[in-house]
Design a protein around this motif. Structure first.
Motif, short mmCIF file in Angstrom:
data_model
loop_
_atom_site.label_atom_id
_atom_site.label_comp_id
_atom_site.label_asym_id
_atom_site.label_seq_id
_atom_site.Cartn_x
_atom_site.Cartn_y
_atom_site.Cartn_z
N PHE A 146 1.71 -33.41 -16.80
CA PHE A 146 3.15 -33.50 -16.57
C PHE A 146 3.74 -34.68 -17.33
O PHE A 146 4.80 -34.57 -17.96
N ILE A 147 3.07 -35.84 -17.27
CA ILE A 147 3.58 -37.03 -17.96
C ILE A 147 3.60 -36.79 -19.46
O ILE A 147 4.57 -37.14 -20.14
N GLU A 148 2.53 -36.21 -19.99
CA GLU A 148 2.48 -35.94 -21.43
C GLU A 148 3.60 -35.01 -21.86
O GLU A 148 4.20 -35.19 -22.92
N SER A 149 3.91 -34.02 -21.04
CA SER A 149 5.00 -33.10 -21.41
C SER A 149 6.36 -33.78 -21.29
O SER A 149 7.27 -33.49 -22.06
N GLU A 150 6.50 -34.70 -20.33
CA GLU A 150 7.77 -35.43 -20.17
C GLU A 150 8.01 -36.40 -21.32
O GLU A 150 9.14 -36.70 -21.66
N THR A 151 6.93 -36.93 -21.88
CA THR A 151 7.05 -37.93 -22.94
C THR A 151 6.74 -37.37 -24.31
O THR A 151 6.58 -38.13 -25.27
N ASP A 152 6.61 -36.05 -24.41
CA ASP A 152 6.28 -35.39 -25.68
C ASP A 152 5.02 -35.97 -26.31
O ASP A 152 4.93 -36.14 -27.52
N GLY A 153 4.05 -36.33 -25.45
CA GLY A 153 2.78 -36.87 -25.93
C GLY A 153 2.83 -38.32 -26.36
O GLY A 153 1.83 -38.88 -26.78
#
Length: 89
Positions: A20-27
């Motif tokens: 979820f965090i990676e998708s929120e921050t675009d990696g």
């Protein structure tokens, strides 16, 4: 403990949150682990709110505002989520 997606373990919850965090921050958060700080993951307040909504929807739980007071790492958040799942069961 299981959910529709399979067993719910601390490791599985941690991986979901990292995703979820990676998708929120675009990696842009880099390589996250359970020990990664939430603040260090590049999460601004809007992204944190989105993260909370996604976690609540994914696991059919409610996270309260005061739940976040002592959370500093991805692992601590995962432990809280797992606790809420267990309380719901």
């Amino acid at each position: 403990m299981t959910t529709a997606g399979g067993p719910t373990t601390l490791a599985a919850v941690t991986q979901d949150i990292i995703g979820f965090i990676e998708s929120e921050t675009d990696g842009a958060a880099g390589a996250l682990t359970a020990d990664s700080g939430l603040q260090d993951a590049g999460m601004d307040s809007a992204r944190v709110l989105s993260l909370v909504f996604r976690i609540e929807a994914r696991y059919d739980i409610d996270l309260d505002a005061e739940d976040g007071d002592d959370l500093r790492t991805v692992g601590e958040l995962a432990q809280l989520v797992l606790r809420r799942i267990q309380e719901r069961a």
